[in-house]
Motif scaffolding. Structure first.
Motif, PDB file in Angstrom:
ATOM      1  N   ILE A   5     -10.190 -18.717 -15.386  1.00 24.43           N
ATOM      2  CA  ILE A   5     -10.489 -20.067 -14.889  1.00 24.43           C
ATOM      3  C   ILE A   5     -11.287 -20.842 -15.938  1.00 24.43           C
ATOM      4  N   LYS A   6     -12.275 -20.155 -16.538  1.00 21.69           N
ATOM      5  CA  LYS A   6     -13.102 -20.800 -17.563  1.00 21.69           C
ATOM      6  C   LYS A   6     -12.250 -21.200 -18.771  1.00 21.69           C
ATOM      7  N   THR A   7     -11.340 -20.315 -19.183  1.00 19.93           N
ATOM      8  CA  THR A   7     -10.467 -20.609 -20.321  1.00 19.93           C
ATOM      9  C   THR A   7      -9.582 -21.813 -20.016  1.00 19.93           C
ATOM     10  N   GLU A   8      -9.038 -21.847 -18.797  1.00 18.24           N
ATOM     11  CA  GLU A   8      -8.183 -22.965 -18.399  1.00 18.24           C
ATOM     12  C   GLU A   8      -8.976 -24.277 -18.395  1.00 18.24           C
ATOM     13  N   ALA A   9     -10.208 -24.236 -17.881  1.00 16.39           N
ATOM     14  CA  ALA A   9     -11.055 -25.428 -17.856  1.00 16.39           C
ATOM     15  C   ALA A   9     -11.353 -25.898 -19.273  1.00 16.39           C
ATOM     16  N   GLU A  10     -11.615 -24.943 -20.166  1.00 13.86           N
ATOM     17  CA  GLU A  10     -11.912 -25.314 -21.553  1.00 13.86           C
ATOM     18  C   GLU A  10     -10.697 -25.959 -22.217  1.00 13.86           C
ATOM     19  N   LYS A  11      -9.500 -25.470 -21.923  1.00 18.93           N
ATOM     20  CA  LYS A  11      -8.283 -26.083 -22.472  1.00 18.93           C
ATOM     21  C   LYS A  11      -8.174 -27.536 -22.023  1.00 18.93           C
ATOM     22  N   ASN A 136     -14.386 -25.201 -10.557  1.00 26.07           N
ATOM     23  CA  ASN A 136     -15.312 -24.805  -9.485  1.00 26.07           C
ATOM     24  C   ASN A 136     -14.583 -24.595  -8.164  1.00 26.07           C
ATOM     25  N   SER A 137     -13.585 -25.415  -7.875  1.00 22.98           N
ATOM     26  CA  SER A 137     -12.850 -25.226  -6.619  1.00 22.98           C
ATOM     27  C   SER A 137     -12.030 -23.936  -6.663  1.00 22.98           C
ATOM     28  N   MET A 138     -11.512 -23.586  -7.847  1.00 23.50           N
ATOM     29  CA  MET A 138     -10.790 -22.307  -7.961  1.00 23.50           C
ATOM     30  C   MET A 138     -11.742 -21.128  -7.746  1.00 23.50           C
ATOM     31  N   ILE A 139     -12.949 -21.249  -8.277  1.00 21.66           N
ATOM     32  CA  ILE A 139     -13.949 -20.188  -8.097  1.00 21.66           C
ATOM     33  C   ILE A 139     -14.316 -20.065  -6.615  1.00 21.66           C
TER      34      ILE A 139
END
Length: 185
Positions: A5-11, A136-139
């Motif tokens: 999720i973090k990697t996707e957000a950073e992209k 955050n919603s995915m988390i």
């Protein structure tokens, strides 16, 4: 899972910065820069084609760009495309080379361009925040499905927030540099 999720957000945040960078390139300063003409599309045998694919764009001096078309018959088409773009430029043709002088910016024009840069930067910030919200919603969804603990949720949200802060600071840095560039006389 949180790392994905973090990697996707950073992209998504990197894409926001790239979009901001291209938006800033469209805002012309008093100086000549080949990227100013990146948005110009030329009718090349019935196809709308980017200018840099049909001609070379170079800086002649700090106030003039030269455009050298690959084919001589494109000179009037390219000249018309530059004039009809919303950049406010008036090209001058001499033989098979098109010279594009950069007009001097008035104080009022500079302030308008700074306003535009600030609006583009705010759009970049909003885009970065949207990436944070999605992550955050995915988390939270993972927590609801009991795939992670509350501690993992909090840790994940903190990491996403740190990423957000980093990219917002980068947007601010880009805006500051663009404002200085625009206000330099």
């Amino acid at each position: 899972m949180i790392n994905d999720i973090k990697t996707e957000a950073e992209k998504k945040m990197k894409k926001s910065l790239e979009a901001l960078h291209s938006a800033f390139n469209k805002i012309r300063t008093g100086r000549a820069h080949p990227a100013i003409l990146d948005s110009v599309m030329v009718n090349y045998y019935g196809q709308e084609t980017p200018l840099k694919q049909v001609a070379s764009v170079n800086v002649e001096d700090n106030r003039t760009l030269t455009v050298a078309p690959w084919e001589k018959n494109l000179v009037p088409t390219i000249e018309k495309a530059i004039m009809s773009s919303d950049l406010g430029l008036n090209p001058a043709t001499s033989g098979d080379i098109i010279r594009v002088p950069m007009p001097m910016l008035t104080e009022e024009t500079r302030k308008e361009m700074v306003k535009q840069a600030r609006a583009d930067a705010e759009n970049g910030r909003v885009s970065v925040r949207n990436a944070r919200r999605d992550a955050n919603s995915m988390i939270k969804d993972l927590l609801k499905e009991k795939e992670i603990s509350e501690d993992d949720e909090r840790r994940g949200e903190d990491e996403v927030q740190k990423l957000t802060d980093k990219y917002i600071a980068e947007v601010d840095k880009m805006l500051k540099a663009k404002e200085e560039d625009l206000m330099a006389v």
